[in-house]
Design a protein around this motif. Sequence first.
Motif, PDB file in Angstrom:
ATOM      1  N   ARG A 107       0.718  -1.468   0.415  1.00 17.99           N
ATOM      2  CA  ARG A 107      -0.262  -0.117   0.020  1.00 17.99           C
ATOM      3  C   ARG A 107       0.704   1.267  -0.118  1.00 17.99           C
ATOM      4  N   ALA A 131      -5.339 -11.907  -1.180  1.00 18.35           N
ATOM      5  CA  ALA A 131      -6.271 -11.408  -2.534  1.00 18.35           C
ATOM      6  C   ALA A 131      -8.138 -10.838  -1.766  1.00 18.35           C
ATOM      7  N   ALA A 132      -7.765 -10.966  -0.485  1.00 20.85           N
ATOM      8  CA  ALA A 132      -9.293 -10.302  -0.117  1.00 20.85           C
ATOM      9  C   ALA A 132      -9.026  -8.346  -0.505  1.00 20.85           C
ATOM     10  N   ASN A 133      -7.735  -8.705  -0.043  1.00 22.26           N
ATOM     11  CA  ASN A 133      -7.491  -6.953  -0.359  1.00 22.26           C
ATOM     12  C   ASN A 133      -7.219  -6.591  -1.369  1.00 22.26           C
ATOM     13  N   GLY A 134      -6.958  -7.425  -2.246  1.00 23.09           N
ATOM     14  CA  GLY A 134      -7.143  -6.449  -3.680  1.00 23.09           C
ATOM     15  C   GLY A 134      -5.303  -6.257  -4.005  1.00 23.09           C
ATOM     16  N   LEU A 135      -4.245  -7.071  -3.721  1.00 25.59           N
ATOM     17  CA  LEU A 135      -3.207  -6.642  -3.548  1.00 25.59           C
ATOM     18  C   LEU A 135      -2.428  -7.916  -4.208  1.00 25.59           C
ATOM     19  N   SER A 136      -3.101  -8.912  -4.916  1.00 28.24           N
ATOM     20  CA  SER A 136      -2.085 -10.646  -5.234  1.00 28.24           C
ATOM     21  C   SER A 136      -1.335  -9.913  -6.602  1.00 28.24           C
ATOM     22  N   GLU A 137      -1.519  -8.869  -7.296  1.00 25.74           N
ATOM     23  CA  GLU A 137      -0.448  -8.590  -8.357  1.00 25.74           C
ATOM     24  C   GLU A 137       0.536  -8.014  -7.320  1.00 25.74           C
TER      25      GLU A 137
END
Length: 345
Positions: A107, A131-137
């Motif tokens: 972040r 993944a649930a926090n949208g940071l897998s990439e």
Amino acid sequence: MNKPAKPPLHRDVEAFLRTGMELATSDRGELALSLAAKALAEVPGDPRMAAFGRLVSSHQVPKFHHGMLRDTQRNQLYRKAIERLAPGRKVLDIGTGSGLLAMIAARAGAEKVIACELNPMLAATAREIVAANGLSEKITVIGRHSGMLDRNGDLDGGADLVISEIFSDDLLGESVLPALKHARQELCAPGAIFIPDSAEILVAAVEFSGSSMALGEVEGFDLSLFERHLGPVRTFNPASANIALSSDPRTLFRFDFNAADYPALSRENEIDLGIPTAATNGLAQWIRFTLAEGIVYENRPGSARATHWPVRFTPLGPHTNPIRNDLRIGGWHNAEKLAIWPLID
């Protein structure tokens, strides 16, 4: 001939627990979570099966995780240091656990984050949280010890910033020194920096006003010999009213993780605590981290609030009481252990 069908997981709880716990402690820990989910899917909403599933998913997971993640001061200070140093850097998070520090780094603008976790079951959960926090990439979670990582294969040439929070209450018990030494030598790009920047083991004389911790007599029997198996140290909440400092604190050992010369894995030292109060009856040991310049965490006795790291208390033997002269302390550590003792003239 067809093999007989296996009974549903919820009908053979002993087999479920045995298999689940074996998987939880293997290099296939993520399968333990899948097994627990499958068992609960057989009887959706069943609190009995949910309880058995939690036995599997919490098997041999250290209990300190909850207190650590609820330690607001720790979280905020790590965030401040990471936000200062992570932007634009390739980050390695050693011992990611829940993935919290890795997500803070992502972040904050890290170029890339590689998070490793020794426990494959926790690594699987960290991937789900990321993944649930949208940071897998931006975050890759690897279920291996940092000592098994490869600078090129896993870290694309090495990390620019290493973040770790693998410190025990004596600083050393989670093998932080060899882990960070290996990271410096084998996993970092030139010029890499570390969070924390440094750490200290501090000691002071104290007055302990609680009840005696010696075994002595129990139900009319002398059990004092059993003390040899209990170790010399007890632990207390830093906010406990039972411990009061009776000397100024002194640093027994300091570890500079960003120094050119990495701290020795084994050392011995002596320090002078001065002349403590007459009621002094023990030694307190605690830890202090400088996460980055001006960002310091400490679980000093007398803190206004509890921290997840307790203070360690070593009682002084009768040969040191009453104390009329300077109290000198000896200390030794290796890669994982710490010993402290009073020096007798």
